[in-house]
Scaffold this motif. Structure first.
Motif, PDB file in Angstrom:
ATOM      1  N   ALA A  10       0.842  -1.311  -0.209  1.00  0.00           N
ATOM      2  CA  ALA A  10      -0.066   0.025   0.034  1.00  0.00           C
ATOM      3  C   ALA A  10       0.727   1.252   0.096  1.00  0.00           C
ATOM      4  O   ALA A  10       0.594   2.395  -0.622  1.00  0.00           O
ATOM      5  N   VAL A  88      -1.207   2.506   8.907  1.00  0.00           N
ATOM      6  CA  VAL A  88      -1.806   1.634   7.730  1.00  0.00           C
ATOM      7  C   VAL A  88      -2.592   0.561   8.702  1.00  0.00           C
ATOM      8  O   VAL A  88      -1.784   0.009   9.626  1.00  0.00           O
ATOM      9  N   THR A 129      -7.698  -6.326   3.416  1.00  0.00           N
ATOM     10  CA  THR A 129      -8.209  -4.973   3.270  1.00  0.00           C
ATOM     11  C   THR A 129      -7.053  -4.028   3.995  1.00  0.00           C
ATOM     12  O   THR A 129      -6.927  -4.160   4.978  1.00  0.00           O
ATOM     13  N   VAL A 130      -6.542  -3.384   2.828  1.00  0.00           N
ATOM     14  CA  VAL A 130      -5.548  -2.290   3.509  1.00  0.00           C
ATOM     15  C   VAL A 130      -6.049  -0.812   3.475  1.00  0.00           C
ATOM     16  O   VAL A 130      -6.355  -0.372   2.455  1.00  0.00           O
ATOM     17  N   THR A 131      -5.794  -0.151   4.565  1.00  0.00           N
ATOM     18  CA  THR A 131      -6.219   1.432   4.567  1.00  0.00           C
ATOM     19  C   THR A 131      -5.006   2.062   4.961  1.00  0.00           C
ATOM     20  O   THR A 131      -4.574   1.861   5.899  1.00  0.00           O
ATOM     21  N   VAL A 132      -4.693   3.141   4.501  1.00  0.00           N
ATOM     22  CA  VAL A 132      -3.778   4.101   4.692  1.00  0.00           C
ATOM     23  C   VAL A 132      -4.183   5.275   5.232  1.00  0.00           C
ATOM     24  O   VAL A 132      -5.081   5.763   4.715  1.00  0.00           O
TER      25      VAL A 132
END
Length: 132
Positions: A10, A88, A129-132
Motif C-alpha cells: 500500500a 496503515v 483490506t488495507v487502509t492508509v
C-alpha cells in the motif's frame, strides 16, 4: 508476514522492498523498513493487533484479525502532523468455504491451472483490506 507485505504494498507499490530491523541504539523498537522504487522510505512498526471470532449465520464462523502499523517517513514527503504518525491498517477475514461454493460451479482453482485438492470438503478463504 502477510500483513506486513500488504502494508508495504500500500505504501511503496508492487515493486517496493521490505527489510526487517531489530531496533536501534536510541531504543526505538524494531519493525520493517519499506522502500519504494523512487526512493521513498518508511519505518513500519506494529502498534496494535486484535482478533475476534464472528458468527455470520448458524454454523458459519469467521475470524477477523487486524493490525495497525505506524508508518514513519524516513525519506520523502513528511506526513507527520499534530495528530501523530500516519497509520496503515491491515484487516484480514478468514472463513471456511465449502468446496461446492465455487463461483464457477466447478472445482476451485489456485492460480490459472492448479485445481484445489478435491478430497477436501472445504477451503480456508482469507480476504485482506488495507487502509492508509
Amino acid at each position: 508476514p502477510p500483513r506486513v507485505r500488504a502494508a508495504a504494498f500500500a505504501l511503496a507499490g508492487p515493486n517496493g522492498t521490505i527489510q526487517a530491523v531489530t531496533g536501534s541504539d536510541d531504543g526505538t523498537p524494531g519493525g520493517w523498513i519499506v522502500s519504494s522504487p523512487i526512493g521513498f522510505q518508511w519505518r513500519l512498526r506494529s502498534s496494535q493487533v486484535f482478533g475476534r471470532l464472528d458468527s455470520e449465520k448458524e454454523g458459519s464462523l469467521k475470524f477477523r484479525a487486524a493490525e495497525l502499523f505506524e508508518a514513519k517517513t524516513l525519506v520523502g514527503l513528511r506526513t507527520d502532523g499534530p495528530g501523530g504518525l500516519p497509520a496503515v491498517s491491515v484487516s484480514t477475514v478468514y472463513r471456511r468455504v465449502p468446496a461446492t461454493d465455487s463461483p464457477t460451479g466447478g472445482r476451485f482453482k489456485v492460480g490459472v491451472a492448479d485445481d484445489v485438492d478435491s478430497s477436501r470438503p472445504d477451503l480456508l478463504q482469507a480476504i485482506q483490506t488495507v487502509t492508509v
